[in-house]
Design an enzyme around this catalytic site. Structure first.
Site, PDB file in Angstrom:
ATOM      1  CE  LYS A 118       8.818 107.034 -12.090  1.00  0.00           C
ATOM      2  NZ  LYS A 118       9.612 107.288 -10.929  1.00  0.00           N
ATOM      3  CE  LYS A 201       7.126 113.426 -12.524  1.00  0.00           C
ATOM      4  NZ  LYS A 201       7.552 112.812 -11.260  1.00  0.00           N
ATOM      5  CE  LYS A 204      15.359 112.940  -9.451  1.00  0.00           C
ATOM      6  NZ  LYS A 204      14.324 112.021  -8.986  1.00  0.00           N
TER       7      LYS A 204
END
Ligand code: AQP
Length: 342
Positions: A118, A201, A204
């Site tokens: 991230k 993956k 959202k």
């Protein structure tokens, strides 16, 4: 202390950091409902404190939290049988999170691959909260002495850290207080991949809306996204082994299997030799049949936002009643004076 010596209690959460996806549904929500149906004590949470580890617009955050709660209920979570709330309403989470920040070692945290993914090349500029995220996640779970945590595969490393934190706390203070939790990572859809890139993956927060199916997508959008999903020119093979290096194709087969409640082996046998046009059309029908009732029910629930807030508040009261005595014992164990009259 293994989880086995504690009464079985399930905890899991989802971040309201955007609209929920098919990945959240298959990897988490669907399985949360199954656990509730097994009659186990289940505690489910919209983890809004986790969401703010990256910037969230306040009004959107409120709406996404409500929409997430609506998704839980529409998917089958009964707020009477399960406890459903948003994390920030139960302060035990952040209290224990801080205590765990003082238990967890920097070296352990530095190995967390989700942080590396991230933060990317931007690690100097992300929040300290994003780095500390797994220790708050351990607190979410252990504030209830939860024993089992149903999650998608991406959370495995964080749950291993949660186990290490429980063991270190118990050792440091010479107690047998926290259970060593068991991850529950089951089924064919523990890692639903992006529709545009089989190595990533489904997420959202992926900048491409085409990469995911949102629980708010209408049937046309779902069908279009599946039709446009990346695949390869070969027809489907007759065995799973042959899909090993065909990541996008394998992903679609796994999604089909999870939606149909079948094994991936069964699906590949049924569609052996089929072209993707045929398979994608069957998959789109199945996805719409599963998701449309959930989407419609979410929409209906979202018309009465005060009712959603009431459900979250009532769930938070019940969660707080479980966590508060555990926190009182934690403060006692670590040597903090508790002399206020409540
Ligand atoms: N693609 C996925 N496949 C299977 N399970 C998944 N989960 C998330 N994505 C997939 C599972 O859903 C639960 C809630 O996850 P989360 O939303 O709290 O955080 P996340 O894992 O970081 O999910 P996202 O969608 O990627 O969120 P953002 O984009 O905000 O970071 C977890 O049990 C997770 O395993």
């Amino acid at each position: 202390m293994s989880a086995g010596s504690f009464p079985t209690r399930i905890f899991s959460g989802i971040q309201p950091s955007g609209g929920l996806t098919l990945g959240n549904y298959l990897g988490a929500l669907k399985r949360f409902v199954e656990k509730q149906e097994e009659g186990i004590e289940t505690i489910y949470c919209m983890v809004d404190m986790h969401a703010i580890t990256v910037w969230q617009d306040p009004e959107k955050l409120r709406q996404q939290t409500r929409e997430g709660a609506a998704a839980f209920i529409a998917a089958g979570i009964d707020p009477k049988r399960s406890i459903l709330f948003n994390q920030s309403q139960v302060t035990a989470h952040v209290e224990l999170g801080w205590i765990f920040n003082c238990i967890v070692r920097m070296g352990w945290m530095s190995r967390m691959t989700q942080f590396k993914d991230k933060a990317g090349k931007n690690s100097e500029n992300v929040s300290l909260g994003l780095f500390a995220y797994p220790s708050l996640m351990a607190a979410d779970i252990l504030a209830y002495k939860s024993t089992h945590v149903p999650v998608g595969d991406d959370q495995k490393q964080h749950l291993e850290l949660c186990r290490d934190i429980a063991i270190k706390f118990n050792n440091d203070y010479g107690v047998e207080f926290f259970p060593v939790v068991e991850p529950v990572i089951e089924g064919v859809a523990t890692r639903v991949m992006s529709l545009r890139d089989g190595t990533k993956k489904m997420s959202k927060s992926d900048p491409s809306d085409q990469s995911r199916i949102n629980l708010t997508d209408d049937p046309d959008t779902i069908a279009k996204k599946i039709r446009k999903a990346k695949t390869d020119p070969e027809p489907l093979p007759d065995n799973l082994n042959a899909l090993k290096d065909r990541l996008e194709a394998k992903n679609l087969v796994n999604i089909y299997a999870a939606l149909a409640g079948q094994t991936a082996e069964r699906v590949i046998k049924d569609y052996a030799g089929a072209q993707f046009g045929t398979f994608k059309s069957a998959l789109a029908d199945l996805a719409v049949a599963t998701l449309e009732p959930i989407t419609l029910e979410m929409k209906r629930l979202m018309q009465d936002q005060a009712e959603i807030d009431r459900i979250l508040g009532e769930g938070a009261d019940r969660a707080d009643a479980l966590a508060r005595p555990i926190m009182d014992q934690v403060y006692d164990i670590i040597g903090m004076i508790r002399s206020r009259r409540r």
